[in-house]
Scaffold this motif. Structure first.
Motif, PDB file in Angstrom:
ATOM      1  N   GLU A 118       0.843  -1.132  -0.132  1.00 20.96           N
ATOM      2  CA  GLU A 118       0.067   0.127   0.084  1.00 20.96           C
ATOM      3  C   GLU A 118       0.848   1.201   0.007  1.00 20.96           C
ATOM      4  O   GLU A 118       1.886   1.455   0.988  1.00 20.96           O
ATOM      5  N   GLY A 119       0.664   2.147  -1.139  1.00 19.48           N
ATOM      6  CA  GLY A 119       1.426   3.265  -1.049  1.00 19.48           C
ATOM      7  C   GLY A 119       2.818   3.250  -1.642  1.00 19.48           C
ATOM      8  O   GLY A 119       3.553   4.341  -1.733  1.00 19.48           O
ATOM      9  N   ASP A 120       3.296   1.939  -1.853  1.00 17.26           N
ATOM     10  CA  ASP A 120       4.784   1.777  -2.389  1.00 17.26           C
ATOM     11  C   ASP A 120       4.648   1.886  -4.002  1.00 17.26           C
ATOM     12  O   ASP A 120       3.738   1.605  -4.543  1.00 17.26           O
ATOM     13  N   VAL A 121       5.930   2.271  -4.369  1.00 18.14           N
ATOM     14  CA  VAL A 121       6.215   2.247  -5.813  1.00 18.14           C
ATOM     15  C   VAL A 121       7.639   1.648  -6.096  1.00 18.14           C
ATOM     16  O   VAL A 121       8.710   2.060  -5.540  1.00 18.14           O
ATOM     17  N   LEU A 122       7.725   0.847  -7.152  1.00 14.31           N
ATOM     18  CA  LEU A 122       8.930   0.209  -7.396  1.00 14.31           C
ATOM     19  C   LEU A 122       9.348   1.090  -8.928  1.00 14.31           C
ATOM     20  O   LEU A 122       8.678   1.209  -9.773  1.00 14.31           O
ATOM     21  N   VAL A 123      10.806   1.602  -8.739  1.00 12.44           N
ATOM     22  CA  VAL A 123      11.317   2.441  -9.807  1.00 12.44           C
ATOM     23  C   VAL A 123      12.486   1.812 -10.392  1.00 12.44           C
ATOM     24  O   VAL A 123      13.320   1.255  -9.429  1.00 12.44           O
ATOM     25  N   LYS A 124      12.593   1.865 -11.633  1.00  7.43           N
ATOM     26  CA  LYS A 124      13.928   1.373 -12.093  1.00  7.43           C
ATOM     27  C   LYS A 124      14.648   2.641 -12.678  1.00  7.43           C
ATOM     28  O   LYS A 124      14.364   3.500 -12.997  1.00  7.43           O
ATOM     29  N   MET A 125      16.134   2.702 -11.846  1.00  5.48           N
ATOM     30  CA  MET A 125      16.843   3.783 -12.065  1.00  5.48           C
ATOM     31  C   MET A 125      17.106   4.160 -13.119  1.00  5.48           C
ATOM     32  O   MET A 125      17.860   3.100 -14.002  1.00  5.48           O
ATOM     33  N   ALA A 171      16.627   9.922 -11.008  1.00  2.00           N
ATOM     34  CA  ALA A 171      15.446   9.965 -11.870  1.00  2.00           C
ATOM     35  C   ALA A 171      15.298   8.530 -12.213  1.00  2.00           C
ATOM     36  O   ALA A 171      16.162   7.768 -12.478  1.00  2.00           O
ATOM     37  N   GLY A 172      14.337   7.984 -12.598  1.00  3.07           N
ATOM     38  CA  GLY A 172      13.913   6.868 -12.863  1.00  3.07           C
ATOM     39  C   GLY A 172      12.522   6.712 -13.657  1.00  3.07           C
ATOM     40  O   GLY A 172      11.710   7.736 -13.878  1.00  3.07           O
ATOM     41  N   ILE A 173      12.138   5.407 -13.729  1.00  2.00           N
ATOM     42  CA  ILE A 173      10.894   5.286 -14.658  1.00  2.00           C
ATOM     43  C   ILE A 173      10.149   4.120 -13.719  1.00  2.00           C
ATOM     44  O   ILE A 173      10.656   3.155 -13.197  1.00  2.00           O
ATOM     45  N   VAL A 174       8.969   4.255 -13.185  1.00  2.00           N
ATOM     46  CA  VAL A 174       8.002   3.364 -12.609  1.00  2.00           C
ATOM     47  C   VAL A 174       7.785   1.982 -13.256  1.00  2.00           C
ATOM     48  O   VAL A 174       7.280   1.900 -14.432  1.00  2.00           O
ATOM     49  N   GLU A 175       8.087   0.984 -12.416  1.00  2.00           N
ATOM     50  CA  GLU A 175       7.890  -0.354 -12.999  1.00  2.00           C
ATOM     51  C   GLU A 175       6.618  -0.995 -12.250  1.00  2.00           C
ATOM     52  O   GLU A 175       6.053  -1.749 -12.954  1.00  2.00           O
ATOM     53  N   ALA A 176       6.483  -0.716 -11.173  1.00  2.00           N
ATOM     54  CA  ALA A 176       4.989  -1.343 -10.484  1.00  2.00           C
ATOM     55  C   ALA A 176       4.653  -0.588  -9.412  1.00  2.00           C
ATOM     56  O   ALA A 176       5.479   0.399  -8.915  1.00  2.00           O
ATOM     57  N   VAL A 177       3.455  -0.553  -9.112  1.00  3.72           N
ATOM     58  CA  VAL A 177       2.712   0.418  -7.950  1.00  3.72           C
ATOM     59  C   VAL A 177       1.952  -0.384  -7.388  1.00  3.72           C
ATOM     60  O   VAL A 177       1.468  -1.514  -7.682  1.00  3.72           O
ATOM     61  N   GLY A 178       1.838  -0.136  -6.076  1.00  4.29           N
ATOM     62  CA  GLY A 178       1.316  -0.851  -4.842  1.00  4.29           C
ATOM     63  C   GLY A 178      -0.242  -0.574  -4.917  1.00  4.29           C
ATOM     64  O   GLY A 178      -0.732   0.656  -5.147  1.00  4.29           O
ATOM     65  N   PRO A 179      -1.070  -1.255  -4.036  1.00  2.00           N
ATOM     66  CA  PRO A 179      -2.555  -0.529  -3.975  1.00  2.00           C
ATOM     67  C   PRO A 179      -2.568   0.789  -3.313  1.00  2.00           C
ATOM     68  O   PRO A 179      -1.746   1.390  -2.423  1.00  2.00           O
ATOM     69  N   GLY A 180      -3.442   1.624  -3.687  1.00  2.00           N
ATOM     70  CA  GLY A 180      -3.750   2.922  -3.188  1.00  2.00           C
ATOM     71  C   GLY A 180      -2.988   3.993  -4.024  1.00  2.00           C
ATOM     72  O   GLY A 180      -2.960   5.009  -3.661  1.00  2.00           O
ATOM     73  N   VAL A 181      -1.930   3.694  -4.739  1.00  2.00           N
ATOM     74  CA  VAL A 181      -0.991   4.794  -5.433  1.00  2.00           C
ATOM     75  C   VAL A 181      -1.921   5.468  -6.281  1.00  2.00           C
ATOM     76  O   VAL A 181      -2.545   4.499  -7.524  1.00  2.00           O
ATOM     77  N   LYS A 182      -2.027   6.660  -6.450  1.00  2.41           N
ATOM     78  CA  LYS A 182      -3.093   7.446  -7.249  1.00  2.41           C
ATOM     79  C   LYS A 182      -2.281   8.175  -8.216  1.00  2.41           C
ATOM     80  O   LYS A 182      -2.761   8.619  -9.074  1.00  2.41           O
ATOM     81  N   SER A 183      -1.188   8.969  -7.773  1.00  2.00           N
ATOM     82  CA  SER A 183      -0.563   9.796  -8.486  1.00  2.00           C
ATOM     83  C   SER A 183       0.383   9.288  -9.686  1.00  2.00           C
ATOM     84  O   SER A 183       0.851  10.147 -10.615  1.00  2.00           O
ATOM     85  N   LEU A 184       0.785   8.008  -9.801  1.00  2.66           N
ATOM     86  CA  LEU A 184       1.621   7.643 -10.550  1.00  2.66           C
ATOM     87  C   LEU A 184       1.112   6.170 -11.188  1.00  2.66           C
ATOM     88  O   LEU A 184       0.330   5.574 -10.698  1.00  2.66           O
TER      89      LEU A 184
END
Length: 372
Positions: A29-36, A66-79
Motif C-alpha cells: 500500500e502506497g509503495d512504488v518500484l522504480v527502475k533507476m 530519476a527513473g521510470i515506474v515499473e510497478a505500483v502498490g495498492p492505493g497509489v493514485k498519482s503514478l
C-alpha cells in the motif's frame, strides 16, 4: 515476487561503497518500484561515510535521482507504470500541517527519513546478506531498482533528459531556493555564495534569476570559481577573508545583502566571517550541513543585534518539491536554468567510489551515475 537489485552499500563509517545484491519486497500500500536511470552524487551522502551524519548502517546511498515506474502498490493514485519520476528526498504527503500551510519542505513524513522500515508502513522491505538495510533519505538511489513511498516521487514530462530530472531533485532545488526563497534575494542586490559545489553553484544561478547585480562566488578551488563565472557570478575570491578585504570597495561599503553558506561541511567558526560579509539588515542563510554533534558557533552577538542581521537555516531551499521541481524543469526547458553544464563526469554504478574521490579532490561540480 521480490526483486533482486545491485546497489552501493555502506557497511561502516570510513568505508567504501560496496556493490551488493539487495532483496526488495513487492510494492505494498502506497509503495512504488522504480527502475533507476540517473543518480546524482551529492556531498550529503559523503557525510554518512565520514560519520558527520551518523545513520543506521548498513545503508544504500543516494538521494538524488530519476527513473521510470515499473510497478505500483495498492492505493497509489498519482503514478502509473511507465511514468518518469524525479525523487524528492523531502517527502510530501499533502495532508500534514506543514504541507497544507504551504511548507511541504517540512512535511511530517520527513521524520521517517532515516528509519530502516518503509515510510509507508514501517515494515522491513530491504535486506542484504540476510540483514535489514536502510536507504539514504528513504530513497537509496545508488541502486538499479528502488522501492519507495509515493510521497517521495514526482511525475515529470517524459521527454526531459534524465540527468536534468535527477539534478533538480536535490542540489539544484536546494541551492536555487537558498538564494530565491530563504534569502529572499531582490533585484539589484549583492549576494555572496560561500562554497561552490553542487549546491553553491545553483545558489549562484538562483541569485542571477532573482536579479542580483553582484554575485560573489567564494571557493578555494580555481576550477569551481571559473565554473561560477560561467553560470552567473560577477566576482570570485578564494576565501571569505580575501572577499572581506575587497567587497567594501565593490559595494560602496554596504557589503552583501544576502550571504549563502554552502561549503561541503559547515563548522561553527565559519559563521562569524560570513556575518562579516553580511550588510546591515542583511541575511545569512546556512545551507551546508554540519556534523550532527556540532554545538559551538562563533559569532558576535552584540554586532548581530546592532547590525539587525538575520541567520537562517534551510532544507531543500525552503521550496515545496511538488511545485518547484516541475517549475525548475520548465525553466531548464526554456533555457533559463543551466543543468547540462553542471554534470562534470558520468560514472557507472561500479565506479561510485571513483566519483566521490573526484568530489573530495574538487574536480567535480556534480558527478552522476548512469544506469544501463
Amino acid at each position: 515476487m521480490p526483486t533482486t537489485t545491485r546497489a552501493a552499500v555502506l557497511w561502516e563509517v570510513g568505508g567504501d561503497w560496496i556493490i551488493e545484491d539487495v532483496e526488495l519486497d513487492d510494492p505494498k500500500e502506497g509503495d512504488v518500484l522504480v527502475k533507476m536511470v540517473v543518480a546524482g552524487m551529492c556531498h550529503s551522502d559523503e557525510h554518512s561515510v565520514t560519520g558527520d551524519l551518523p545513520l543506521g548502517l548498513p545503508v544504500i546511498g543516494g538521494h538524488e535521482g530519476a527513473g521510470i515506474v515499473e510497478a505500483v502498490g495498492p492505493g497509489v493514485k498519482s503514478l502509473a507504470v511507465g511514468d518518469h519520476v524525479s525523487m524528492s528526498f523531502i517527502p510530501s504527503c499533502g495532508r500534514c500541517k506543514s504541507c497544507v500551510s504551504g511548507k511541504g519542505y517540512l512535511c511530517d513524513e520527513g521524520g521517517k527519513l532515516f528509519d530502516v522500515g518503509m515510510m509507508s508502513d514501517g515494515r522491513i522491505a530491504h535486506t542484504c546478506k540476510g540483514e535489514p538495510i536502510a536507504r539514504y533519505a528513504q530513497l537509496g538511489t545508488f541502486s538499479e531498482h528502488i522501492l519507495v513511498s509515493e510521497n517521495s516521487l514526482i511525475k515529470v514530462e517524459p521527454d526531459l533528459p534524465m540527468h536534468a530530472v535527477a539534478l533538480v531533485s536535490c542540489g539544484v532545488a536546494t541551492g536555487f531556493g537558498s538564494a530565491t526563497e530563504r534569502a529572499g534575494t531582490k533585484p539589484g542586490e549583492t549576494v555572496a555564495v560561500v562554497g561552490i559545489g553542487g549546491i553553491g553553484i545553483n545558489a549562484v544561478q538562483g541569485a542571477k534569476a532573482a536579479g542580483a547585480s553582484r554575485i560573489i562566488a567564494i571557493d578555494p578551488v580555481e576550477f569551481k570559481r571559473e565554473k561560477a563565472m560561467e553560470l552567473g557570478a560577477t566576482h570570485t575570491f578564494e576565501s571569505m577573508e580575501a572577499a572581506q578585504a575587497e567587497v567594501p570597495g565593490l559595494t560602496w561599503g554596504d557589503m552583501c545583502d544576502r550571504v549563502i553558506l554552502s561549503p561541503g561541511v559547515v563548522t561553527g567558526d565559519m559563521i562569524a566571517p560570513a556575518l562579516g560579509l553580511t550588510s546591515k539588515g542583511g541575511t545569512l542563510v546556512v545551507t551546508g550541513l554540519a556534523s550532527m554533534a556540532a554545538m559551538d558557533v562563533q559569532m558576535n552577538l552584540f554586532m548581530l543585534s546592532m547590525m539587525n542581521q538575520e541567520v537562517k537555516g534551510t532544507i531543500f531551499g525552503s521550496m515545496n518539491p511538488r511545485h518547484q521541481i516541475p517549475k525548475l524543469l520548465s525553466m531548464y526547458r526554456e533555457g533559463n536554468l543551466k543543468l547540462d553544464e553542471l554534470v562534470t563526469t558520468r560514472y557507472k554504478l561500479d565506479d561510485v567510489n571513483e566519483g566521490y574521490k573526484a568530489m573530495r579532490e574538487g574536480t567535480n561540480i556534480r558527478g552522476v551515475i548512469e544506469f544501463s
